[in-house]
Design an enzyme around this catalytic site. Sequence first.
Site, PDB file in Angstrom:
ATOM      1  N   ARG A 177       0.789  -1.237   0.000  1.00 26.15           N
ATOM      2  CA  ARG A 177       0.000   0.000   0.000  1.00 26.15           C
ATOM      3  C   ARG A 177       0.820   1.285   0.000  1.00 26.15           C
ATOM      4  O   ARG A 177       1.913   1.339   0.581  1.00 26.15           O
ATOM      5  CB  ARG A 177      -0.927   0.011   1.216  1.00 26.15           C
ATOM      6  N   HIS A 236      -1.002  -2.533  -4.412  1.00 25.83           N
ATOM      7  CA  HIS A 236      -0.452  -3.434  -5.440  1.00 25.83           C
ATOM      8  C   HIS A 236      -0.496  -2.840  -6.853  1.00 25.83           C
ATOM      9  O   HIS A 236      -0.869  -3.525  -7.813  1.00 25.83           O
ATOM     10  CB  HIS A 236      -1.207  -4.760  -5.420  1.00 25.83           C
ATOM     11  N   HIS A 282       3.117 -12.955  -5.628  1.00 28.27           N
ATOM     12  CA  HIS A 282       1.970 -13.160  -4.757  1.00 28.27           C
ATOM     13  C   HIS A 282       1.372 -14.566  -4.856  1.00 28.27           C
ATOM     14  O   HIS A 282       0.148 -14.719  -4.923  1.00 28.27           O
ATOM     15  CB  HIS A 282       0.909 -12.110  -5.087  1.00 28.27           C
ATOM     16  N   ASP A 298      -1.204  -9.832   8.293  1.00 28.18           N
ATOM     17  CA  ASP A 298      -1.129  -9.139   7.010  1.00 28.18           C
ATOM     18  C   ASP A 298      -0.198  -7.950   7.223  1.00 28.18           C
ATOM     19  O   ASP A 298      -0.604  -6.804   7.178  1.00 28.18           O
ATOM     20  CB  ASP A 298      -2.540  -8.682   6.587  1.00 28.18           C
ATOM     21  N   GLU A 306       5.705 -12.361   0.641  1.00 29.09           N
ATOM     22  CA  GLU A 306       6.030 -11.430  -0.442  1.00 29.09           C
ATOM     23  C   GLU A 306       7.260 -10.623  -0.057  1.00 29.09           C
ATOM     24  O   GLU A 306       7.191  -9.749   0.808  1.00 29.09           O
ATOM     25  CB  GLU A 306       4.839 -10.494  -0.673  1.00 29.09           C
TER      26      GLU A 306
HETATM   27  C1  GLA Z   1      -1.661  -8.337   0.222  1.00 29.53           C
HETATM   28  C2  GLA Z   1      -2.262  -7.346   1.137  1.00 29.53           C
HETATM   29  C3  GLA Z   1      -3.518  -7.888   1.680  1.00 29.53           C
HETATM   30  C4  GLA Z   1      -4.447  -8.320   0.574  1.00 29.53           C
HETATM   31  C5  GLA Z   1      -3.747  -9.312  -0.301  1.00 29.53           C
HETATM   32  C6  GLA Z   1      -4.563  -9.683  -1.503  1.00 29.53           C
HETATM   33  O1  GLA Z   1      -0.739  -9.148   0.678  1.00 29.53           O
HETATM   34  O2  GLA Z   1      -1.389  -6.936   2.158  1.00 29.53           O
HETATM   35  O3  GLA Z   1      -4.135  -6.937   2.505  1.00 29.53           O
HETATM   36  O4  GLA Z   1      -4.843  -7.204  -0.165  1.00 29.53           O
HETATM   37  O5  GLA Z   1      -2.554  -8.808  -0.757  1.00 29.53           O
HETATM   38  O6  GLA Z   1      -5.855 -10.007  -1.204  1.00 29.53           O
END
Ligand code: GLA
Length: 384
Positions: free
Chosen positions: A111, A136, A207, A279, A344
């Site tokens: 983000r 993304h 991803h 996350d 990632e």
């Molecule tokens: C990432 C983001 C998550 C989500 C996934 C895809 O890793 O950090 O919040 O958006 O991608 O769903």
Amino acid sequence: MIQKMKARNFLFMVLLAAAAGCAKAPVQLPLVDPAAFGGELDGKKVELFTLKNESGMTVQITNFGGRVVDLWVPDKNGKMEDVVLGYATLDGYLQSNEIYFGTLVGRYGNRIGQARFAIGDSVYVLAANNGANHLHGGVKGFNNVVWDAVQNDEGTLLLSYLSPDGEEGYPGNLQVNVTYELTSDNELKIEYRATTDKATPVNLTHHSYFNLKGAGVGDINDHLLMINAAAFTPVDSGLIPTGEIASVEGTPFDFRQPTAVGARVNEDHQQLKYGLGYDHNWVLTPADSGLTLAARVVEPVSGRTMEVYTNEPGIQFYGGNFLNGQDTGKNGMVYHHRGALCLETQHFPDSPNQQQFPSTLLEPGQEYYSVCIYKFGVEDTAAK
Ligand code: GLA
């Protein structure tokens, strides 16, 4: 004499048949059919490429988003399984609720707060595709474009894409080249290179949604995870880093010792609430030389292991919190909540707005280089 020859021939045939029976028949994997996969998108041909190594590890990759469609690796008994989520057709990807299955991510992985950043006096406004924020690479990120692809040999696929000046709000024509390589050590190695004609932030990643039991088989709560990081970057409710580099000590974010993913995911911790689970970006402890071992995953029943190596300073561990059973992928498998995890490798989210984070700015004349290796192996967990 003739009788004798006949008997000898018969014996020879029997021995030959026995030898053939003993020799290991090559396993035929139920791969996705390249002829039935693709189609045309944006006037370009979407294709599926198959990479294989000597030991039979196989990966199929499409030039739509540079997505890994399936990835076959052995367990401790040599049984092959497809360990990534995905679809058998382009249409499957186009209709999915989850638009990042197996994909390359860019121009900026994760983000950027308020979908804007400044370089000097110039403010750049990006596509806001995640509430008020940019995620993304925007509405049509590198996951949704058709890359040019060249497969030179059985183990390597070269993908390239020219992201035009102004695409999704980013400055500069960015030439991106990505190499996927399947090595003889059961590694999927991804190398990213990029050059630009105007200063721009760049943060490329991959991803894939991994489940080492097999795509669509149960959840990943029992996978043991090690993340080589003493700190992480806490976020606000929109998952934008607050700017703090926080110690993992005494928190559910401490994965320095291998820990089951699900062991602490439901603990009463504000950061887990914001993320709906894991996350977050971890701040890796860099290796003294060479690539950093960023993370290691073990699936205790199959014994499959996956190590992640990189030259990047961070890694996003996303625990599949938005998977909800609404997507049915290859072979009719349903992708349930936390049915897979993503690791990632990356620079930190929102770096263009956070001066104290390592810079993601690429200037004309420089070359962006990033590498991520997913190395597969086995561990006889039962013997421990
Ligand atoms: C990432 C983001 C998550 C989500 C996934 C895809 O890793 O950090 O919040 O958006 O991608 O769903």
